[in-house]
Motif scaffolding. Structure first.
Motif, PDB file in Angstrom:
ATOM      1  N   GLY A  76       0.794  -1.228   0.000  1.00  0.00           N
ATOM      2  CA  GLY A  76       0.000   0.000   0.000  1.00  0.00           C
ATOM      3  C   GLY A  76       0.825   1.276   0.000  1.00  0.00           C
ATOM      4  O   GLY A  76       0.335   2.341   0.397  1.00  0.00           O
ATOM      5  N   ILE A  77       2.074   1.189  -0.440  1.00  0.00           N
ATOM      6  CA  ILE A  77       2.934   2.384  -0.447  1.00  0.00           C
ATOM      7  C   ILE A  77       3.251   2.868  -1.865  1.00  0.00           C
ATOM      8  O   ILE A  77       3.971   3.850  -2.031  1.00  0.00           O
ATOM      9  N   ALA A  78       2.714   2.173  -2.873  1.00  0.00           N
ATOM     10  CA  ALA A  78       3.054   2.541  -4.263  1.00  0.00           C
ATOM     11  C   ALA A  78       2.578   3.950  -4.595  1.00  0.00           C
ATOM     12  O   ALA A  78       3.333   4.743  -5.169  1.00  0.00           O
ATOM     13  N   GLU A  79       1.344   4.250  -4.226  1.00  0.00           N
ATOM     14  CA  GLU A  79       0.776   5.567  -4.588  1.00  0.00           C
ATOM     15  C   GLU A  79       1.342   6.695  -3.731  1.00  0.00           C
ATOM     16  O   GLU A  79       1.819   7.701  -4.264  1.00  0.00           O
ATOM     17  N   PRO A  80       1.382   6.569  -2.385  1.00  0.00           N
ATOM     18  CA  PRO A  80       1.985   7.656  -1.600  1.00  0.00           C
ATOM     19  C   PRO A  80       3.472   7.835  -1.872  1.00  0.00           C
ATOM     20  O   PRO A  80       3.987   8.955  -1.828  1.00  0.00           O
ATOM     21  N   GLY A  81       4.164   6.734  -2.135  1.00  0.00           N
ATOM     22  CA  GLY A  81       5.580   6.825  -2.493  1.00  0.00           C
ATOM     23  C   GLY A  81       6.493   6.078  -1.543  1.00  0.00           C
ATOM     24  O   GLY A  81       6.114   5.775  -0.405  1.00  0.00           O
ATOM     25  N   TYR A  82       7.654   5.795  -2.032  1.00  0.00           N
ATOM     26  CA  TYR A  82       8.622   4.996  -1.260  1.00  0.00           C
ATOM     27  C   TYR A  82      10.012   5.255  -1.804  1.00  0.00           C
ATOM     28  O   TYR A  82      10.193   5.901  -2.839  1.00  0.00           O
ATOM     29  N   ARG A  83      10.993   4.759  -1.070  1.00  0.00           N
ATOM     30  CA  ARG A  83      12.380   4.848  -1.520  1.00  0.00           C
ATOM     31  C   ARG A  83      12.910   3.438  -1.757  1.00  0.00           C
ATOM     32  O   ARG A  83      12.649   2.532  -0.958  1.00  0.00           O
ATOM     33  N   ALA A  84      13.669   3.255  -2.836  1.00  0.00           N
ATOM     34  CA  ALA A  84      14.318   1.970  -3.141  1.00  0.00           C
ATOM     35  C   ALA A  84      15.791   2.288  -3.336  1.00  0.00           C
ATOM     36  O   ALA A  84      16.155   2.990  -4.284  1.00  0.00           O
ATOM     37  N   VAL A  85      16.628   1.792  -2.414  1.00  0.00           N
ATOM     38  CA  VAL A  85      18.019   2.231  -2.402  1.00  0.00           C
ATOM     39  C   VAL A  85      18.965   1.088  -2.042  1.00  0.00           C
ATOM     40  O   VAL A  85      18.629   0.214  -1.244  1.00  0.00           O
ATOM     41  N   MET A  86      20.130   1.097  -2.673  1.00  0.00           N
ATOM     42  CA  MET A  86      21.186   0.122  -2.347  1.00  0.00           C
ATOM     43  C   MET A  86      22.406   0.887  -1.852  1.00  0.00           C
ATOM     44  O   MET A  86      22.827   1.858  -2.496  1.00  0.00           O
ATOM     45  N   ASN A  87      22.956   0.451  -0.749  1.00  0.00           N
ATOM     46  CA  ASN A  87      24.205   1.021  -0.242  1.00  0.00           C
ATOM     47  C   ASN A  87      25.385   0.222  -0.793  1.00  0.00           C
ATOM     48  O   ASN A  87      25.303  -0.999  -0.899  1.00  0.00           O
ATOM     49  N   CYS A  88      26.458   0.911  -1.119  1.00  0.00           N
ATOM     50  CA  CYS A  88      27.645   0.230  -1.641  1.00  0.00           C
ATOM     51  C   CYS A  88      28.885   0.614  -0.846  1.00  0.00           C
ATOM     52  O   CYS A  88      29.293   1.782  -0.843  1.00  0.00           O
ATOM     53  N   ASN A  89      29.397  -0.369  -0.147  1.00  0.00           N
ATOM     54  CA  ASN A  89      30.667  -0.242   0.588  1.00  0.00           C
ATOM     55  C   ASN A  89      30.598   0.725   1.775  1.00  0.00           C
ATOM     56  O   ASN A  89      29.528   1.208   2.142  1.00  0.00           O
ATOM     57  N   ARG A  90      31.726   0.971   2.369  1.00  0.00           N
ATOM     58  CA  ARG A  90      31.856   1.574   3.702  1.00  0.00           C
ATOM     59  C   ARG A  90      31.185   2.944   3.833  1.00  0.00           C
ATOM     60  O   ARG A  90      30.385   3.174   4.734  1.00  0.00           O
ATOM     61  N   GLU A  91      31.504   3.857   2.952  1.00  0.00           N
ATOM     62  CA  GLU A  91      31.008   5.229   3.139  1.00  0.00           C
ATOM     63  C   GLU A  91      29.503   5.336   2.951  1.00  0.00           C
ATOM     64  O   GLU A  91      28.892   6.285   3.448  1.00  0.00           O
ATOM     65  N   ALA A  92      28.922   4.386   2.258  1.00  0.00           N
ATOM     66  CA  ALA A  92      27.461   4.393   2.101  1.00  0.00           C
ATOM     67  C   ALA A  92      26.777   3.625   3.226  1.00  0.00           C
ATOM     68  O   ALA A  92      25.545   3.618   3.310  1.00  0.00           O
ATOM     69  N   GLY A  93      27.573   2.953   4.073  1.00  0.00           N
ATOM     70  CA  GLY A  93      27.000   2.254   5.220  1.00  0.00           C
ATOM     71  C   GLY A  93      26.598   0.819   4.953  1.00  0.00           C
ATOM     72  O   GLY A  93      25.788   0.259   5.691  1.00  0.00           O
ATOM     73  N   GLN A  94      27.150   0.199   3.885  1.00  0.00           N
ATOM     74  CA  GLN A  94      26.825  -1.213   3.639  1.00  0.00           C
ATOM     75  C   GLN A  94      27.414  -2.077   4.750  1.00  0.00           C
ATOM     76  O   GLN A  94      28.609  -1.971   5.066  1.00  0.00           O
ATOM     77  N   THR A  95      26.571  -2.920   5.351  1.00  0.00           N
ATOM     78  CA  THR A  95      27.021  -3.804   6.432  1.00  0.00           C
ATOM     79  C   THR A  95      26.876  -5.277   6.076  1.00  0.00           C
ATOM     80  O   THR A  95      27.536  -6.123   6.672  1.00  0.00           O
ATOM     81  N   VAL A  96      25.991  -5.594   5.134  1.00  0.00           N
ATOM     82  CA  VAL A  96      25.832  -6.980   4.683  1.00  0.00           C
ATOM     83  C   VAL A  96      26.275  -7.029   3.223  1.00  0.00           C
ATOM     84  O   VAL A  96      25.718  -6.315   2.372  1.00  0.00           O
ATOM     85  N   PHE A  97      27.261  -7.880   2.959  1.00  0.00           N
ATOM     86  CA  PHE A  97      27.897  -7.874   1.643  1.00  0.00           C
ATOM     87  C   PHE A  97      27.304  -8.947   0.727  1.00  0.00           C
ATOM     88  O   PHE A  97      27.987  -9.828   0.218  1.00  0.00           O
ATOM     89  N   HIS A  98      25.996  -8.811   0.552  1.00  0.00           N
ATOM     90  CA  HIS A  98      25.186  -9.526  -0.446  1.00  0.00           C
ATOM     91  C   HIS A  98      24.182  -8.459  -0.857  1.00  0.00           C
ATOM     92  O   HIS A  98      23.404  -8.002  -0.011  1.00  0.00           O
ATOM     93  N   ILE A  99      24.246  -8.021  -2.113  1.00  0.00           N
ATOM     94  CA  ILE A  99      23.469  -6.825  -2.485  1.00  0.00           C
ATOM     95  C   ILE A  99      21.998  -6.967  -2.092  1.00  0.00           C
ATOM     96  O   ILE A  99      21.414  -8.047  -2.165  1.00  0.00           O
ATOM     97  N   HIS A 100      21.430  -5.838  -1.684  1.00  0.00           N
ATOM     98  CA  HIS A 100      20.032  -5.797  -1.258  1.00  0.00           C
ATOM     99  C   HIS A 100      19.480  -4.414  -1.545  1.00  0.00           C
ATOM    100  O   HIS A 100      20.117  -3.404  -1.285  1.00  0.00           O
ATOM    101  N   LEU A 101      18.274  -4.426  -2.096  1.00  0.00           N
ATOM    102  CA  LEU A 101      17.548  -3.190  -2.352  1.00  0.00           C
ATOM    103  C   LEU A 101      16.664  -2.935  -1.143  1.00  0.00           C
ATOM    104  O   LEU A 101      15.813  -3.763  -0.808  1.00  0.00           O
ATOM    105  N   HIS A 102      16.912  -1.813  -0.445  1.00  0.00           N
ATOM    106  CA  HIS A 102      16.043  -1.427   0.666  1.00  0.00           C
ATOM    107  C   HIS A 102      14.781  -0.802   0.072  1.00  0.00           C
ATOM    108  O   HIS A 102      14.868   0.167  -0.691  1.00  0.00           O
ATOM    109  N   LEU A 103      13.622  -1.336   0.428  1.00  0.00           N
ATOM    110  CA  LEU A 103      12.341  -0.744   0.049  1.00  0.00           C
ATOM    111  C   LEU A 103      11.755  -0.142   1.321  1.00  0.00           C
ATOM    112  O   LEU A 103      11.422  -0.867   2.268  1.00  0.00           O
ATOM    113  N   LEU A 104      11.709   1.191   1.353  1.00  0.00           N
ATOM    114  CA  LEU A 104      11.307   1.919   2.561  1.00  0.00           C
ATOM    115  C   LEU A 104      10.092   2.779   2.263  1.00  0.00           C
ATOM    116  O   LEU A 104      10.075   3.515   1.258  1.00  0.00           O
TER     117      LEU A 104
END
Ligand code: 5GP
Ligand code: ZN
Length: 114
Positions: A76-104
């Motif tokens: 139910g977040i498609a219409e109001p909006g959401y963020r889809a983001v991937m962090n890459c490496n240290r400065e972006a805050g990646q902590t799990v090193f298996h790529i993942h798209l955060h859907l927030l």
């Protein structure tokens, strides 16, 4: 990858609150949610970082975004909006090193991100 926590969720060795899966992609709720909806969308194949994505993975990465769009509708977040983001490496805050798209979603998001 035997020591990868997300590969263990794919194999079922570690439980995950799974909201979507198909042949190539798995999605489950984040253990430490940063928004009312916080889902991680991963390829079942292990890829460590965005920097390790190969040309032959292009369709797979596209499928992750198609899953994001479908899950956003389910949640139910498609219409109001959401963020889809991937962090890459240290400065972006990646902590799990298996790529993942955060859907927030489920709350207003600020920009720029911290
Ligand atoms: P990153 O910081 O690498 O972009 O994001 C890793 C995310 O994985 C974090 O939001 C963290 O809460 C989540 N996470 C870490 N370990 C687990 C786990 O075992 N299960 C689930 N569902 N999420 C996890
Ligand atoms: Zn992995």
């Amino acid at each position: 990858m035997t020591d990868c926590i997300f590969c263990k969720i794919v194999s079922g060795d570690i439980p995950g609150d799974i909201v979507y899966q198909d042949e190539d992609v798995l999605a489950f709720r984040d253990l430490n949610p940063q928004a009312p909806t916080h889902i991680l969308i991963i390829p079942k194949k292990h890829i460590s970082t965005i920097n390790d994505i190969q040309p032959e993975d292009a369709e797979l990465i596209g499928k992750m975004y198609l899953a994001a769009s479908q899950i956003a509708k389910q949640e139910g977040i498609a219409e109001p909006g959401y963020r889809a983001v991937m962090n890459c490496n240290r400065e972006a805050g990646q902590t799990v090193f298996h790529i993942h798209l955060h859907l927030l979603g489920g709350r207003p998001m600020s920009w720029p991100p911290g």
